[in-house]
Design a protein around this motif. Structure first.
Motif, PDB file in Angstrom:
ATOM      1  N   SER A 193       0.837  -1.002  -0.032  1.00  0.00           N
ATOM      2  CA  SER A 193      -0.106  -0.004  -0.052  1.00  0.00           C
ATOM      3  C   SER A 193       0.857   1.247  -0.129  1.00  0.00           C
ATOM      4  O   SER A 193       2.110   1.206   0.511  1.00  0.00           O
ATOM      5  CB  SER A 193      -0.874  -0.028   1.298  1.00  0.00           C
ATOM      6  OG  SER A 193      -1.698  -1.057   1.333  1.00  0.00           O
ATOM      7  N   THR A 205       1.128   5.132   1.529  1.00  0.00           N
ATOM      8  CA  THR A 205       0.726   6.171   2.422  1.00  0.00           C
ATOM      9  C   THR A 205       0.075   7.595   1.815  1.00  0.00           C
ATOM     10  O   THR A 205       0.974   8.195   1.284  1.00  0.00           O
ATOM     11  CB  THR A 205       1.683   6.501   3.605  1.00  0.00           C
ATOM     12  OG1 THR A 205       2.071   5.252   4.150  1.00  0.00           O
ATOM     13  CG2 THR A 205       1.163   7.322   4.687  1.00  0.00           C
ATOM     14  N   THR A 210      -4.148  10.801   7.393  1.00  0.00           N
ATOM     15  CA  THR A 210      -3.394   9.707   6.669  1.00  0.00           C
ATOM     16  C   THR A 210      -4.565   8.664   6.283  1.00  0.00           C
ATOM     17  O   THR A 210      -5.206   8.313   6.949  1.00  0.00           O
ATOM     18  CB  THR A 210      -2.375   9.045   7.741  1.00  0.00           C
ATOM     19  OG1 THR A 210      -1.591  10.222   7.904  1.00  0.00           O
ATOM     20  CG2 THR A 210      -1.565   8.066   6.942  1.00  0.00           C
ATOM     21  N   HIS A 237      -4.192   4.646   4.008  1.00  0.00           N
ATOM     22  CA  HIS A 237      -3.375   3.896   3.269  1.00  0.00           C
ATOM     23  C   HIS A 237      -4.365   3.016   2.327  1.00  0.00           C
ATOM     24  O   HIS A 237      -5.632   2.890   2.552  1.00  0.00           O
ATOM     25  CB  HIS A 237      -2.910   2.642   4.213  1.00  0.00           C
ATOM     26  CG  HIS A 237      -1.926   3.335   5.309  1.00  0.00           C
ATOM     27  ND1 HIS A 237      -0.689   3.706   5.191  1.00  0.00           N
ATOM     28  CD2 HIS A 237      -2.416   3.860   6.490  1.00  0.00           C
ATOM     29  CE1 HIS A 237      -0.173   4.109   6.136  1.00  0.00           C
ATOM     30  NE2 HIS A 237      -1.069   4.201   7.009  1.00  0.00           N
TER      31      HIS A 237
END
Length: 588
Positions: A73, A75, A190, A192
């Motif tokens: 993934s 970020t 954030t 992901h």
């Protein structure tokens, strides 16, 4: 508890684990003592196959492999722009601080700075019900771009607490949601997201707005739509990278994501140095304020090259979800296909054409299909435009990567070696290139530029096609035998080629040209053709018309008319009228 397996065999970037490890397909793993990053690419009950994104020298059977429980993934948070990453979103500057000029193996650095504080303006309020993708906070990421922090696409709920406006790191909680099942979820800046999964949208629009690049042969002759796909194929030295640089510098996209996939290191260095010095023509800020570079040079591990394309795409889709128009420059998809070929060979898969894997076409289509003009989950509209360079070996457009790319893109800018060697740039050849967006974009051109725009463009194209067939005759019997009306076609086609299609990237007025000026240039060339044709029809020979120097004057319009002095075009029309009168009087 994470699953653990042991290495049974190593074959370049591919490693094998024996037995049923309990790993999942496309799960990210850490390999060996140095914790090299890898991804599960094949599974059965006897064997697990993993591709490693770093150099595997020194690994041996018996070394441990630890599963992370999640897919590879990226970020997503403020700090992506004005940054340089490798193929799996590790910032190169941070790696250089820890490991020097060359990337050491197993280097573990955060993708984004987790200590930096960002000024956040919170939009969500207590009691709001937030749907997936809704914006919760605004963060000025650079001077050019406001980062819109969103609810992840798979989360929705009622706001039970928010923080006041202020400075926060990307991991601090901004909003707390109560979900439908009664649990709470804390949202920070954030997210992901797995790189191989397209981010969801509500709706896809058809192409209706062009991506304006300031390059005449693209904007006028072979336009690309916002959310469109284009391929720039060309042999070595024909100017693929420079064409992409020009589009990155001058196009009206909000954000540029430049993926250097398997290119030479010094070429990426040139991109880095140029882009950091350039000023954004729209805002006056540095161009890097709205650019992200993903550098995966030819000496970096092959498996990471394959991932770099998806990393760039996922970053682009994230900014598209905020309502921005993003343009991806992928340079080059051939190197990416070569990485697929190498991995496929190591996996002992049955090769297809020229050794490429049988799934080359489906991989290419999955990449280009992620482009598009979208209506996002949060009711904004954004687009991802993909411009992929293709480097066919020996400039042969019949090889598999070019041919398969042609199936999935609607815009094909074929670069020509003979044009490049004769210093005609951009070296996009008007006879091998095409754009299927022309009819979709025609209403936009008619409304925003002129109702005559598409007609004029088609007339220029017809003249260039006539020139091509006349040159075949000239090769056989020479130009002297041609009648004057055909000599005129050759002369006007020369004016179109040198005065309109050829563009000088180092000239302040010619490097980027507005749509209005492009239209006026076409109009002037066609007006010259109309008047000259009238003279030729009356029986005036071409030799007299050519002695008047008017053709060369029209060619130099691109330099002589500054971009902010378009009223000067009326003088050219007067000059053409005077030329017409002079020729009439001379031969009266």
């Amino acid at each position: 508890m994470h699953n653990i397996g042991t290495i049974y065999g190593v074959n370049g970037p591919v490693i094998y684990l024996k037995g049923n490890t309990g790993f999942r397909m496309q799960e990210m793993v850490y390999v060996g003592k140095e914790k090299l990053v890898g991804e599960v690419i094949a599974l059965d009950k006897e064997m697990t196959t993993i591709q490693v994104y770093e150099e595997t020298t020194g690994l041996r059977p018996g070394d441990e492999v630890i599963a992370t429980g999640s897919a590879v993934s990226v970020t997503l948070a403020p700090g992506i722009l004005n940054n340089i990453f490798d193929g799996i979103e590790r910032p190169l500057e941070r790696i250089a601080e820890t490991g020097g000029a060359f990337i050491t193996r197993g280097v573990s650095v955060d993708s984004l700075d987790r200590t930096k504080k960002w000024k956040a303006h919170i939009i969500a309020s207590v009691g709001d019900y937030l749907n997936p993708g809704e914006i919760i906070a605004l963060v000025p990421e650079t001077r050019a771009i406001v980062h819109k922090c969103m609810v992840p696409p798979d989360v929705e709920g009622k706001v039970i607490s928010v923080v006041p406006d202020g400075d926060y790191t990307i991991d601090e909680t901004l909003v707390t949601l109560e979900l439908a099942d009664g649990t709470t979820r804390e949202l920070s800046m954030t997210q992901h997201w797995p790189i191989r999964v397209p981010r969801p949208t509500s709706n896809r629009f058809s192409a209706s707005v062009p991506l304006i690049t300031g390059q005449r042969i693209i904007d006028t002759m072979f336009p690309i739509a916002k959310g469109g796909t284009a391929a720039i194929p060309g042999g070595f030295g024909t100017g693929k990278t420079m064409s992409q640089h020009q589009i990155a510098k001058w196009s009206d996209a909000d954000i540029i994501i430049y993926i250097g996939c398997g290119e030479r290191g010094n070429e990426m260095t040139q991109v880095l140095e140029e882009f950091s010095e350039l000023t954004d023509p729209r805002s006056g800020n540095p161009l890097m304020d709205r650019t992200t570079l993903i550098a995966n040079t030819s000496n970096m591990p092959v498996a990471a090259r394959e991932a770099s394309i998806y990393t760039g795409l996922t970053l682009a889709e994230y900014y598209r979800d905020m309502g921005y128009d993003v343009a991806i420059m992928a340079d080059s998809t051939s190197r990416w296909a070569e990485a697929l070929r190498e991995l496929s060979g190591r996996l002992e898969e049955m090769p297809a054409e020229e050794g490429f894997p049988a799934y080359l076409a489906s991989k290419l289509s999955a990449f280009y299909e992620r482009a598009g003009m979208m209506h996002n989950l949060n009711d904004t509209d954004g687009s991802v435009t993909i411009i992929g360079a293709v480097s066919p070996q020996g400039g042969d457009f019949s090889e598999p990567v070019t041919q398969n790319t042609k199936r999935f893109v609607r815009c094909f800018w074929g670069l020509d070696k003979s044009l490049a060697y004769s210093r005609h740039f951009p070296a996009i050849h008007w006879l091998t290139s095409y754009s299927e967006y022309l009819t979709d974009l025609a209403p936009w051109y008619q409304d925003r530029v002129s109702p005559k725009f598409v007609d004029y463009r088609n007339r220029l194209m017809a003249l260039l096609n006539s020139e091509s067939s006349l040159l075949e005759i000239v090769k056989l019997i020479g130009s002297d035998v041609l009648p004057d009306d055909q000599k005129l076609v050759l002369e006007i086609a020369r004016v179109i080629r040198l005065g309109f299609l050829q563009q000088n990237a180092f000239h302040k007025d010619d490097t980027c040209v507005s749509m209005e000026k492009q239209f006026l240039m076409m109009e002037t060339i066609l007006y010259l053709y109309k008047k000259s044709r009238a003279l030729v029809t009356m029986g005036h020979p071409m030799s007299i018309l050519k002695s008047e120097n008017i053709f060369d004057r029209v060619i130099s319009i691109k330099y002589d008319v500054p971009n902010d002095r378009l009223e000067m075009f009326t003088q050219y029309h007067r000059d053409i009228d005077e030329f017409y009168q002079r020729v009439l009087e001379k031969n009266a």
